[in-house]
Design a protein around this motif. Structure first.
Motif, PDB file in Angstrom:
ATOM      1  N   GLU A 151     -34.067 -19.121 -46.614  1.00  0.00           N
ATOM      2  CA  GLU A 151     -32.729 -18.842 -47.134  1.00  0.00           C
ATOM      3  C   GLU A 151     -32.400 -19.738 -48.319  1.00  0.00           C
ATOM      4  OE1 GLU A 151     -30.633 -17.326 -42.949  1.00  0.00           O
ATOM      5  OE2 GLU A 151     -30.299 -19.366 -43.690  1.00  0.00           O
ATOM      6  N   LEU A 152     -32.784 -21.013 -48.233  1.00  0.00           N
ATOM      7  CA  LEU A 152     -32.559 -21.928 -49.349  1.00  0.00           C
ATOM      8  C   LEU A 152     -33.340 -21.488 -50.577  1.00  0.00           C
ATOM      9  CD1 LEU A 152     -32.631 -25.351 -47.477  1.00  0.00           C
ATOM     10  CD2 LEU A 152     -30.685 -24.417 -48.739  1.00  0.00           C
ATOM     11  N   ALA A 153     -34.590 -21.057 -50.372  1.00  0.00           N
ATOM     12  CA  ALA A 153     -35.406 -20.593 -51.490  1.00  0.00           C
ATOM     13  C   ALA A 153     -34.771 -19.361 -52.137  1.00  0.00           C
ATOM     14  CB  ALA A 153     -36.820 -20.275 -51.014  1.00  0.00           C
ATOM     15  N   GLU A 154     -34.214 -18.473 -51.308  1.00  0.00           N
ATOM     16  CA  GLU A 154     -33.576 -17.274 -51.839  1.00  0.00           C
ATOM     17  C   GLU A 154     -32.351 -17.623 -52.673  1.00  0.00           C
ATOM     18  OE1 GLU A 154     -31.667 -13.018 -50.300  1.00  0.00           O
ATOM     19  OE2 GLU A 154     -32.301 -14.546 -48.852  1.00  0.00           O
ATOM     20  N   VAL A 155     -31.533 -18.552 -52.169  1.00  0.00           N
ATOM     21  CA  VAL A 155     -30.328 -18.948 -52.901  1.00  0.00           C
ATOM     22  C   VAL A 155     -30.703 -19.645 -54.210  1.00  0.00           C
ATOM     23  CG1 VAL A 155     -28.241 -20.362 -52.840  1.00  0.00           C
ATOM     24  CG2 VAL A 155     -28.948 -19.117 -50.802  1.00  0.00           C
ATOM     25  N   ARG A 156     -31.709 -20.512 -54.144  1.00  0.00           N
ATOM     26  CA  ARG A 156     -32.162 -21.173 -55.372  1.00  0.00           C
ATOM     27  C   ARG A 156     -32.624 -20.147 -56.400  1.00  0.00           C
ATOM     28  NH1 ARG A 156     -36.688 -25.207 -55.026  1.00  0.00           N
ATOM     29  NH2 ARG A 156     -36.078 -25.446 -57.219  1.00  0.00           N
ATOM     30  N   ALA A 157     -33.360 -19.149 -55.943  1.00  0.00           N
ATOM     31  CA  ALA A 157     -33.856 -18.119 -56.863  1.00  0.00           C
ATOM     32  C   ALA A 157     -32.700 -17.343 -57.484  1.00  0.00           C
ATOM     33  CB  ALA A 157     -34.808 -17.179 -56.138  1.00  0.00           C
ATOM     34  N   LEU A 158     -31.691 -17.011 -56.668  1.00  0.00           N
ATOM     35  CA  LEU A 158     -30.543 -16.264 -57.181  1.00  0.00           C
ATOM     36  C   LEU A 158     -29.806 -17.050 -58.265  1.00  0.00           C
ATOM     37  CD1 LEU A 158     -29.102 -14.834 -53.825  1.00  0.00           C
ATOM     38  CD2 LEU A 158     -30.168 -13.527 -55.679  1.00  0.00           C
ATOM     39  N   ILE A 159     -29.813 -18.369 -58.142  1.00  0.00           N
ATOM     40  CA  ILE A 159     -29.112 -19.204 -59.118  1.00  0.00           C
ATOM     41  C   ILE A 159     -29.991 -19.523 -60.326  1.00  0.00           C
ATOM     42  CG2 ILE A 159     -28.099 -21.488 -59.517  1.00  0.00           C
ATOM     43  CD1 ILE A 159     -27.099 -21.437 -56.645  1.00  0.00           C
TER      44      ILE A 159
END
Length: 280
Positions: A151-159
């Protein structure tokens, strides 16, 4: 875990593994109490719920293993900051183990400082989500699973990915070339095999890239997410990924920088996607 005569857990038995054997490096301040100004000691004594040595009433300290003091020296003006840095490093390396409880007095003994700056640093880590307060015992390192990491990796990617793609179109090659030393520093850090050293170099490179967007809030939020993504998983080996994996991750930085300098937009898109799919 042992129980005392009233049924409560003895905090000293919660401090196990590397913390008890003195593995992780933390600063030390010889004669810390002697160096503490009288005004500070008086304020600490008068603080509600605190005893003479700064420990909160009810926080068990009996039975905990006395830890040897390392050689590094903490300057009084930055005790809290250095303790916070040391605790963050211990989290990254896994020397502060997920699920374990650590009391401020025992860590303070390890650091060679009073319990106050340790408790303040732990409160900051509580705000960051790294630890949680255990009443009358100390602080428990939060247990994280693979789902949270994903989930953290996904949020980082979105940003970060949209920002990087926008920068790829607008930042001139010479500005990207200025980041070459930071990219190469990540390779050297990865080659050392030290996860903490690599984590710091990795954040420095990503921070420098995002700083080109000129948005300080973006940089701050992205770095907080990046730091949280670097904490170890439950059941993971101390130190996390091996040297080969760190080196491969670091070389993605240099390859990305080469593509940005060359203006290879499609290559940049591919590399950015791969990098965040394996982000730590």
């Amino acid at each position: 875990m042992k129980q005392d005569t009233q049924g409560s857990a003895v905090a000293g038995d919660a401090v196990t593994g590397p913390a008890a054997t003195g593995r992780f490096r933390v600063p030390v301040q010889p004669a810390a109490q002697d160096a503490e100004p009288e005004r500070d000691r008086r304020e600490r004594r008068e603080r509600p719920g605190c005893t003479e040595d700064g420990a909160a009433r009810g926080e068990h300290t009996h039975g905990e293993t006395a830890l040897p003091r390392p050689r590094a020296v903490v300057r009084r003006s930055s005790v809290r900051g250095q303790v916070l840095d040391a605790l963050r490093t211990a989290l990254v390396t896994g020397d502060l183990r997920p699920g374990e409880v650590y009391s401020a007095p025992v860590l303070a003994e390890r650091f060679g400082v009073s319990a106050t700056p340790v408790r303040e640093a732990m409160q900051q880590l509580t705000l960051e989500g790294a630890v949680e307060v255990v009443p009358n015992r100390g602080f428990r390192v939060v247990e994280r699973g693979a789902r949270e990491l994903a989930e953290l990796a996904e949020v980082r990617a979105l940003i970060e990915v949209p920002v990087m793609m926008r920068l790829a179109r607008t930042v001139p090659p010479e500005r990207w070339a200025e980041l070459r030393p930071l990219a190469e520093a990540t390779v050297r850090a990865a080659s050392s095999g030290c996860r903490a050293t690599y984590a710091e170099a990795d954040r420095a490179f990503h921070r420098a890239v995002l700083a080109l967007a000129g948005n300080e809030q973006l940089v701050r939020i992205a770095e907080d997410l990046h730091r949280r993504a670097q904490w170890p998983l439950v059941g993971g080996a101390p130190g996390g990924r091996g040297r080969a994996e760190l080196v491969a991750d670091a070389h993605e930085h240099t390859a990305l920088l080469d593509a940005l300098i060359a203006g290879g937009f499609d290559v940049v898109r591919s590399l950015v996607g791969e990098h965040f799919n394996g982000a730590v």
